[in-house]
Enzyme design. Structure first.
Site, PDB file in Angstrom:
ATOM      1  N   THR A 118       3.771  15.437  28.260  1.00 34.52           N
ATOM      2  CA  THR A 118       4.752  14.624  27.535  1.00 34.52           C
ATOM      3  C   THR A 118       4.608  14.718  26.018  1.00 34.52           C
ATOM      4  O   THR A 118       5.499  14.279  25.288  1.00 34.52           O
ATOM      5  CB  THR A 118       4.566  13.140  27.896  1.00 34.52           C
ATOM      6  N   HIS A 150       9.737  12.422   5.650  1.00 34.70           N
ATOM      7  CA  HIS A 150       9.417  11.011   5.386  1.00 34.70           C
ATOM      8  C   HIS A 150       7.962  10.654   5.654  1.00 34.70           C
ATOM      9  O   HIS A 150       7.415   9.766   5.012  1.00 34.70           O
ATOM     10  CB  HIS A 150      10.299  10.103   6.248  1.00 34.70           C
ATOM     11  N   CYS A 155       1.041  18.701  25.532  1.00 29.31           N
ATOM     12  CA  CYS A 155       0.619  18.329  26.887  1.00 29.31           C
ATOM     13  C   CYS A 155       1.887  18.149  27.714  1.00 29.31           C
ATOM     14  O   CYS A 155       2.930  18.711  27.357  1.00 29.31           O
ATOM     15  CB  CYS A 155      -0.303  17.103  26.878  1.00 29.31           C
ATOM     16  N   ARG A 188       9.505   7.558  -2.642  1.00 28.72           N
ATOM     17  CA  ARG A 188       9.191   6.268  -2.002  1.00 28.72           C
ATOM     18  C   ARG A 188       8.350   6.442  -0.739  1.00 28.72           C
ATOM     19  O   ARG A 188       7.634   5.515  -0.340  1.00 28.72           O
ATOM     20  CB  ARG A 188      10.481   5.517  -1.674  1.00 28.72           C
ATOM     21  N   HIS A 189       8.415   7.615  -0.161  1.00 26.92           N
ATOM     22  CA  HIS A 189       7.656   7.850   1.074  1.00 26.92           C
ATOM     23  C   HIS A 189       6.163   8.042   0.799  1.00 26.92           C
ATOM     24  O   HIS A 189       5.332   7.793   1.661  1.00 26.92           O
ATOM     25  CB  HIS A 189       8.209   9.071   1.815  1.00 26.92           C
ATOM     26  N   ASP A 205      -3.377  20.900  27.031  1.00 26.39           N
ATOM     27  CA  ASP A 205      -4.049  20.844  28.326  1.00 26.39           C
ATOM     28  C   ASP A 205      -3.332  21.832  29.242  1.00 26.39           C
ATOM     29  O   ASP A 205      -2.523  22.655  28.771  1.00 26.39           O
ATOM     30  CB  ASP A 205      -4.056  19.402  28.885  1.00 26.39           C
TER      31      ASP A 205
END
Ligand code: RB5
Length: 146
Positions: free
Chosen positions: A67, A98, A65, A132-133, A8
């Site tokens: 944040t 991960h 943006c 495992r992920h 934005d």
């Protein structure tokens, strides 16, 4: 890599500057806007950009943006998207290793441009660890239907 970028007004300047970096690194950039620093609404840009990643038109996304939170909320509502809002290089690395994150988001009002560049580079160069992920990432999509 083909990379969808979106922002934005708050992320506009970082987006424009990062496009140059991405091209220098040899990536193809698809810009979903915004296209000026005028006030705008982040879902208008993050949603089509996230769809491009979720549907496989683009391999990764980088959304910015103020944040990083708004664009990450939008992106994570799109099927096939795993967006990670990262304020550090370590988070960007782990989001790939991960979570196999395919969209990176961050806040232009919260991190410096120098740090944003490092985060982007690590996000693009780090491989998913699998193992495992893999099962956990598969469950995200299976359980949510997204
Ligand atoms: C715009 O002022 C700001 O709210 C937006 O860029 C973003 O930070 C929302 O999450």
């Amino acid at each position: 890599m083909k990379i969808a970028v979106a922002s934005d007004h708050a992320g506009f300047e970082y987006k424009e500057r990062l496009k140059e970096l991405l091209k220098e690194l040899g990536h193809e950039v698809v810009d979903f806007g915004c296209f000026s620093p005028d006030s705008s609404d982040y879902p208008d840009f993050a949603y089509p950009a996230a769809k491009a990643v979720g549907e496989g038109e683009c391999e990764r996304g980088i959304f910015i943006c103020g944040t990083g939170i708004g664009v990450s909320i939008v992106a994570n509502k799109v099927k096939g998207v795993r967006a990670a809002n990262c304020c550090s290089v370590e988070e960007a690395k782990l989001s790939r290793q991960h979570n196999n994150a395919n969209v990176l988001t961050f806040g232009a009002r919260l991190i410096s441009f120098e740090l944003a560049k490092e985060i982007v580079k690590v996000f693009l160069e780090t491989e998913f660890e699998g193992g495992r992920h893999e099962r956990r990432v598969e469950k995200i999509h299976k359980l949510t239907g997204l």
